[in-house]
Design a protein around this motif. Structure first.
Motif, short mmCIF file in Angstrom:
data_model
loop_
_atom_site.label_atom_id
_atom_site.label_comp_id
_atom_site.label_asym_id
_atom_site.label_seq_id
_atom_site.Cartn_x
_atom_site.Cartn_y
_atom_site.Cartn_z
N GLU A 114 -8.04 19.52 1.98
CA GLU A 114 -8.61 18.71 0.81
C GLU A 114 -7.43 18.61 -0.39
N PRO A 115 -7.20 17.15 -0.87
CA PRO A 115 -6.09 17.28 -1.97
C PRO A 115 -6.68 17.95 -3.01
N LEU A 116 -5.99 18.02 -4.18
CA LEU A 116 -6.22 18.65 -5.52
C LEU A 116 -7.00 17.62 -6.09
N PHE A 117 -6.71 16.30 -6.19
CA PHE A 117 -7.77 15.21 -6.93
C PHE A 117 -7.50 13.93 -5.80
N THR A 118 -8.69 13.82 -5.44
CA THR A 118 -8.88 12.68 -4.41
C THR A 118 -8.88 11.17 -4.97
N PHE A 119 -8.59 10.27 -4.18
CA PHE A 119 -8.77 8.76 -4.68
C PHE A 119 -10.07 8.65 -5.43
N GLY A 120 -10.20 8.09 -6.32
CA GLY A 120 -11.45 7.92 -6.97
C GLY A 120 -12.05 8.97 -7.94
N SER A 121 -11.19 9.97 -8.08
CA SER A 121 -11.53 10.99 -8.99
C SER A 121 -11.40 10.63 -10.62
N GLY A 122 -12.21 11.15 -11.53
CA GLY A 122 -12.31 10.52 -12.67
C GLY A 122 -13.47 10.76 -13.79
N LEU A 123 -13.57 11.37 -14.68
CA LEU A 123 -14.70 11.78 -15.52
C LEU A 123 -14.72 11.02 -16.55
N SER A 124 -15.93 11.31 -17.06
CA SER A 124 -16.14 10.59 -18.52
C SER A 124 -16.73 11.71 -19.44
N TYR A 125 -16.71 11.61 -20.80
CA TYR A 125 -17.35 12.12 -21.73
C TYR A 125 -18.88 12.18 -21.65
N ALA A 126 -19.34 11.18 -20.87
CA ALA A 126 -20.74 11.12 -20.55
C ALA A 126 -21.12 11.57 -19.20
N LEU A 149 0.94 -1.27 -0.01
CA LEU A 149 -0.03 0.02 -0.09
C LEU A 149 1.13 1.19 -0.01
N VAL A 150 0.50 2.04 -0.79
CA VAL A 150 1.32 3.40 -0.76
C VAL A 150 0.34 4.75 -0.71
N ARG A 151 0.90 5.67 0.28
CA ARG A 151 0.15 6.81 0.46
C ARG A 151 1.05 7.89 0.47
N ASP A 152 2.35 7.84 -0.16
CA ASP A 152 3.31 9.08 -0.06
C ASP A 152 3.83 8.85 -1.30
N PRO A 153 3.38 10.00 -2.11
CA PRO A 153 4.01 9.81 -3.56
C PRO A 153 5.48 10.38 -3.73
N ILE A 177 -1.66 11.99 2.53
CA ILE A 177 -3.13 12.41 2.26
C ILE A 177 -3.67 11.06 1.62
N TYR A 178 -4.95 10.56 1.79
CA TYR A 178 -5.32 9.41 1.39
C TYR A 178 -6.89 9.64 1.69
N HIS A 179 -7.68 8.69 0.93
CA HIS A 179 -9.15 9.11 1.15
C HIS A 179 -9.73 8.25 2.29
N ALA A 180 -8.95 7.06 2.86
CA ALA A 180 -9.67 6.32 4.13
C ALA A 180 -8.91 6.95 5.25
N GLN A 181 -8.79 8.16 5.51
CA GLN A 181 -8.08 8.87 6.90
C GLN A 181 -9.12 8.62 7.92
N LEU A 182 -8.41 8.63 9.06
CA LEU A 182 -9.33 8.59 10.35
C LEU A 182 -9.93 10.16 10.52
#
Ligand code: BGC
Length: 732
Positions: free
Chosen positions: A610-622, A139-143, A581-586
């Motif tokens: 808040e982060p700039l883009f959190t875990f799970g971010s991601g768009l679609s054209y739809a 698991l990695v939480r430090d870029p 910084i990661y989404h499953a923080q306490l």
């Protein structure tokens, strides 16, 4: 052969022959091959009477001719004809290089990840390899840590699913043997190697046991349940003990608690490193600690070879040696090496490597791994637009990332230019390098000439900038390719600063003055800090290191031939100071509410929480929308029913996430943790009813002693479709 014959063979081994089986050497030592070597290369000091062709295993030789020669020599040298095991750092593809693991994980397409792993297994098998040093499931939480690219990211659920998919793909059906076209997996690095303090490579890891049991150990446990045949130890100290010498970790947890009965291999020279860690007083003590911890293979040191002959005169150590050798022989037997030591090699046939089918799988995985982080309408590109593609990645083969160079070839990689030319009229496209990807080629040593040839000579930055600006002035839209070059991430590539180099920012600022829409395409091995430049982009596509078919898959996404669906598997911080910084923080006792003026709450004075883009971010054209139907618990599983609707006329896939919300418990739980995902594919304005099952045991929580805690009560689950959330409750 059957167990009886194997036992018989084992009993005939002399002590020296047994010890030789526990030694693992890099190909550079046996035949001076030019192979990837990740540690100091001083003379190992192997005992003179050790016949190098009798060692148990050689790694990182990927050429089938050389492997054939090595096996021949091994069989000639070994009195009892014990074949050698060939292992290699094949991490995300042998010759067909797939997107780097952190990218793959964001596809959440675990079936496709498995298909890619099957291709890797087959290509490796056909080149005579037996074991791959992957998947890396730390698991990695430090870029700041350079190896985040090799990992499936920050999230426990994602890492568990990724581990199983890759292992299933490598090893095939779970059975006693590992059949044709398959290889053994070696998961790594046990344990918690992905959490070094300060993000600095090889550094100390210190964490609570509840975090270990509930988070960091979970992916390894899932890998053991998926029957991984090998595990590699980690370099780091974990809670005061070096992982490679820890009895608690390797015997009590790995073997007893999780039931692992396969081969444990040390990381590169990790047994010797027990000495500088201050844990072993000398090489003899290091051998004692390694063996007592249950480490079967000593990778790249002479410690077992030199110290065991004396040590095993004591019965206790002889028993430990026997245990290790038995496990190694069993693995060789599971691979069928006693029947056919030239397994795979006898079919070595490069015609089956990099096939059309494997390229298709790689292209599909690129399309599903690139994350659309922002879109204000500049994407997809339109056929009648004039497009200036600026930046060296517009036409580069160097998109396969650090580890892929062990067996892959950047020349195979499709550059973005080629991909775009297949989709858009040539007269509408213009390419400008913009800046030099490397300031010099010196770091490449003997590879220098090859890389220079691939990447072109270094040119004056001013000239490149002017040309890029001229191209941009002429265009309707600018595609700016940027990010890290491949040596900036991977092993040994920790960084304290995660912003872009000055020359890239200067170029982007200049491009901005042209007043045209800018589409960013980011190539990187890790989350970078993009806070100050994010507003320069109208659209931003994260390409990671996309591998062999990168140019094709990315062009398909940019032109709308494919529709993005990936979700980030690792958070992009706003600044280095927020890390980790990661989404499953306490949650803290004083979480930040809307009242930012209160001094005495958990926040930064100079940065958002808040982060700039959190875990799970991601768009679609739809655009998609999800609604809960029901959640029902029966016996061992919860069944979730929900609907997902496409709100547009653009067909596409979306990755649905289901999160468990924080609930009161005797161990504090994350604010939100991912527990399930599903890919839903929808045509224009289509709505589908979907069902996901979650095994209740996946919700189990452990305390600091590793005991399970009472988990009855109310649970709230959040359905997350493109970031739109809805809650449902259920009592267990
Ligand atoms: C890395 C391992 C790798 C090994 C062999 C080490 O430095 O940590 O991941 O498998 O080298 O190359």
């Amino acid at each position: 052969m059957d167990k009886k014959r194997l036992k018989n063979l084992f009993q005939q081994l002399t002590v020296d022959e047994k010890i030789a089986q526990t030694v693992q050497l890099n190909g550079s030592l046996v035949a001076e091959y030019d192979v990837m070597n990740t540690g100091p290369m001083e003379n190992l000091g192997l005992p003179e009477d050790l016949n190098i062709y009798e060692v148990g295993s050689i790694y990182n030789v990927n050429d089938f001719q050389k492997l054939k020669e090595l096996q021949e020599k091994a069989l000639e040298s070994s009195r009892l004809k014990i074949p050698m095991l060939f292992m290699s750092d094949v991490i995300y593809g042998f010759r067909t290089i797939f997107p780097m693991p952190l990218a793959q994980a964001g596809s959440f397409d675990f079936d496709l990840i498995k298909e890619a792993a099957e291709v890797t297994a087959k290509e490796s098998y056909l080149n005579g390899l037996h074991v791959l040093f992957s998947p890396m499931i730390d698991l990695v939480r430090d870029p700041r840590w350079g190896r985040v690219m090799e990992s499936p990211g920050e999230d426990v659920y994602t890492a568990k699913r990724f581990a199983k998919s890759v292992i299933d793909g490598y090893q095939g059906e779970i059975s006693e043997t590992i059949d044709e076209d398959h290889v053994a997996a070696c998961i790594k690095h046990f344990a918690a190697y992905g959490a070094p303090e300060g993000g600095r490579e090889y550094n100390t890891v210190d964490m609570s046991n509840q975090r270990l049991f509930n988070e960091y150990l979970q992916p390894y446990q899932a890998a053991i349940e998926a029957n991984t045949r090998l595990v590699m130890t980690a370099f780091n100290v974990l809670n005061g003990e070096p992982a490679s010498g820890s009895k608690w970790l390797n015997r009590d947890i790995l073997r007893k608690r999780y039931g692992f009965d396969g081969v444990l291999v040390s990381d590169h020279a990790a047994i010797k490193e027990l000495i500088p860690h201050g844990y072993a007083k000398d090489t003899r003590d290091a051998a004692v600690k390694g063996l007592e911890a249950g480490v079967d293979f000593d990778m790249m040191t002479a410690i077992y070879a030199k110290e065991l002959p004396e040590l095993v005169k004591e019965q206790h150590f002889m028993e430990l040696l026997d245990e290790a050798v038995w496990r190694i022989l069993e693995l060789k037997n599971q691979l069928g090496l006693f029947e056919n030591p030239f397994r795979g090699l006898d079919q070595a046939n490069t015609g089956e490597i990099l096939t059309e089918k494997s390229k298709e799988i790689a292209t599909a995985l690129v399309e599903k791994s690139c994350v659309l982080l922002k879109n204000q309408g500049a994407l997809p590109l339109k056929k009648d637009q004039k497009i200036a593609v600026v930046g060296p990645y517009g036409n580069s083969h160097l998109t396969i990332g650090f580890w892929a160079s062990v067996s892959g070839n950047p020349k195979d990689a499709v550059p973005l230019k080629e991909g775009l030319l297949a989709e858009l009229p040539e007269e509408k496209l213009c390419f400008a390098r913009g800046y030099n990807m490397f300031d010099s080629y010196d770091a490449f040593g003997p590879l220098k000439a090859g890389i220079e040839l691939l990447n072109g000579p270094i040119e004056a930055e001013e000239k490149l900038l002017t040309e890029a600006k001229e191209a941009a002035e002429e265009a309707d839209v600018i595609v700016f390719t940027f990010g890290e070059q491949f040596l900036e991430s991977g092993e040994g590539a920790s960084k304290a600063h995660l912003g872009l180099p000055e020359k890239q920012i200067r170029l982007l600022d200049e491009l901005k003055t042209c007043g045209k829409p800018i589409v960013g395409v980011l190539y990187t091995g890790r989350p970078l800090i993009l806070t100050d430049i994010e507003d320069h982009f109208d659209s931003l596509l994260l390409a990671w290191y996309p591998g062999t078919m990168g140019g094709k898959g990315i062009a398909n996404l940019l032109t709308g031939k494919a529709n993005p669906s990936a979700r980030l598997a690792m958070t992009f911080p706003r600044s280095e100071g927020q890390i980790p910084i990661y989404h499953a923080q306490l949650s803290t006792g004083r979480p930040l509410t809307s009242d930012h003026s209160d001094r005495f709450i958990s926040k930064y004075r100079d940065e958002s929480n808040e982060p700039l883009f959190t875990f799970g971010s991601g768009l679609s054209y739809a655009d998609f929308e999800g609604t809960w139907q029901t959640a029902k618990a029966e016996k061992e599983a919860i069944t979730f029913d929900f609907k997902v609707k496409n709100l547009t006329e653009i067909a596409g896939e979306t990755v649905v996430h289901i999160y468990l919300k924080q609930r009161p418990a005797s161990i504090v739980r994350p604010v939100r943790s991912l527990v399930a995902s599903q890919i839903v594919s929808l045509g224009e304005h289509e709505e589908k009813e979907c069902r996901v099952q979650l095994m209740i045991k996946e919700l189990q929580v452990y305390d600091n002693y590793g005991n399970t805690i009472d988990s009855s009560g109310e649970y709230q689950f959040e359905l997350d479709v493109l970031g739109k959330k809805e809650i449902i409750s259920i009592t267990l």
